[in-house]
Design an enzyme around this catalytic site. Structure first.
Site, PDB file in Angstrom:
ATOM      1  N   SER A  19     -37.486 -16.821  -4.994  1.00 13.93           N
ATOM      2  CA  SER A  19     -36.860 -18.363  -4.770  1.00 13.93           C
ATOM      3  C   SER A  19     -36.872 -18.860  -3.421  1.00 13.93           C
ATOM      4  CB  SER A  19     -35.654 -18.353  -5.498  1.00 13.93           C
ATOM      5  OG  SER A  19     -35.628 -18.017  -6.787  1.00 13.93           O
TER       6      SER A  19
HETATM    7  N1  SAH Z   1     -34.221 -12.660  -7.450  1.00 16.96           N
HETATM    8  C1  SAH Z   1     -35.765 -12.407  -7.124  1.00 16.96           C
HETATM    9  C2  SAH Z   1     -36.372 -13.771  -7.863  1.00 16.96           C
HETATM   10  C3  SAH Z   1     -37.580 -13.085  -8.836  1.00 16.96           C
HETATM   11  S1  SAH Z   1     -38.404 -14.121  -9.414  1.00 16.96           S
HETATM   12  C4  SAH Z   1     -35.916 -12.440  -5.628  1.00 16.96           C
HETATM   13  O1  SAH Z   1     -35.062 -12.556  -4.631  1.00 16.96           O
HETATM   14  O2  SAH Z   1     -37.144 -11.968  -5.378  1.00 16.96           O
HETATM   15  C5  SAH Z   1     -37.688 -13.670 -11.427  1.00 16.96           C
HETATM   16  C6  SAH Z   1     -37.957 -12.325 -11.797  1.00 16.96           C
HETATM   17  O3  SAH Z   1     -37.444 -12.103 -13.073  1.00 16.96           O
HETATM   18  C7  SAH Z   1     -39.416 -11.760 -11.778  1.00 16.96           C
HETATM   19  O4  SAH Z   1     -39.563 -10.713 -11.061  1.00 16.96           O
HETATM   20  C8  SAH Z   1     -39.377 -11.335 -13.223  1.00 16.96           C
HETATM   21  O5  SAH Z   1     -40.307 -10.306 -13.525  1.00 16.96           O
HETATM   22  C9  SAH Z   1     -37.753 -10.975 -13.867  1.00 16.96           C
HETATM   23  N2  SAH Z   1     -37.912 -11.145 -15.136  1.00 16.96           N
HETATM   24  C10 SAH Z   1     -38.372 -12.001 -16.084  1.00 16.96           C
HETATM   25  N3  SAH Z   1     -38.018 -11.668 -17.310  1.00 16.96           N
HETATM   26  C11 SAH Z   1     -37.086 -10.727 -17.135  1.00 16.96           C
HETATM   27  C12 SAH Z   1     -36.384  -9.700 -18.253  1.00 16.96           C
HETATM   28  N4  SAH Z   1     -36.257 -10.450 -19.458  1.00 16.96           N
HETATM   29  N5  SAH Z   1     -35.509  -8.683 -17.605  1.00 16.96           N
HETATM   30  C13 SAH Z   1     -35.583  -8.546 -16.392  1.00 16.96           C
HETATM   31  N6  SAH Z   1     -36.374  -9.151 -15.339  1.00 16.96           N
HETATM   32  C14 SAH Z   1     -36.977 -10.215 -15.696  1.00 16.96           C
END
Ligand code: SAH
Length: 218
Positions: free
Chosen positions: A69
């Protein structure tokens, strides 16, 4: 220290200071969050080819169709999750590259972070080790229903968009705890739910755009 850590040019402390000024101008006011944003080197968490853009206010690809993000959103979500309080136990759903977990680790005692894409878990662990963060516990699982085993949480931050608030997440919030998550299909409303003795208080903040929450593990 090698260049990746000492940070030359675009990854220098001065570039990070400019990011901080921008965050203040965008309305981030919690000094604890601003200090955490200043302390965590964002360029460590993205591919080296993108490191020079790490402090711009943009989301960046982290592989597997996922993105880190933009700094403003990370800061805003953590500011909302804190609500001016110290956080003991925190849960992050969607570890991704580990950046938001690293910022959270500076405002919480312990951070449990759950991710459903295995190679991202490995990346996040490597990044967190590189900057010697040891109060983030990364777990490979589907976080749709939270992580009951470590509940209750003072803060739950979901970094992927859901269509509704899973009741399990509310159940895992401690008294006074805050859940911050984007809700909606295409664009979402950043939503804050606070657990008070009178019940759950829900507030909608601005519009945001997140990758979707998906079920199962990959
Ligand atoms: N906080 C992260 C942003 C990642 S984007 C950072 O700082 O990089 C959102 C993430 O949520 C992705 O990596 C995706 O794989 C994860 N995600 C989506 N659905 C999910 C679920 N049901 N359980 C765990 N992670 C999930």
């Amino acid at each position: 220290m090698n260049q990746r850590f000492s940070g030359i040019g675009m990854t220098s402390q001065r570039t990070r200071a400019r990011m901080l000024e921008r965050l203040r101008a965008q309305g981030i006011a919690d000094e604890v969050v601003l200090t955490a944003m200043n302390d965590i080197p964002r360029h460590i968490f993205v591919d080296e080819a993108l490191a020079s853009r790490a402090y711009e206010d943009i989301s960046l690809p982290i592989g597997f169709g996922q993105t880190i993000s933009q700094p403003y959103i990370v800061a805003r979500m953590i500011e909302l999750a804190r609500g001016g309080r110290a956080i003991g136990n925190a849960l992050e759903i969607g570890t991704g590259c580990g950046y938001q977990a690293a910022v959270l680790s500076r405002v919480a005692k312990v951070v449990h972070s759950v991710e459903r894409i295995a190679p991202l878990i490995a990346k996040a662990r490597k990044h967190l080790r590189e900057i010697r963060i040891n109060n983030v516990k990364v777990k490979y699982a589907d976080g749709t229903l939270g992580v009951a085993e470590f509940a209750p949480y003072d803060a739950i931050v979901m970094a992927a968009a859901a269509t509704h608030i899973p009741p399990e997440l509310l159940a895992q919030l401690g008294m006074g705890g805050r859940l911050v998550m984007p809700i909606g299909p295409e664009t979402q409303k950043l939503t804050v739910v606070e657990r008070t003795p009178q019940g759950f208080q829900q507030t909608e903040m601005g519009e945001v755009k997140f990758v979707p929450l998906l079920g199962g593990v990959a």
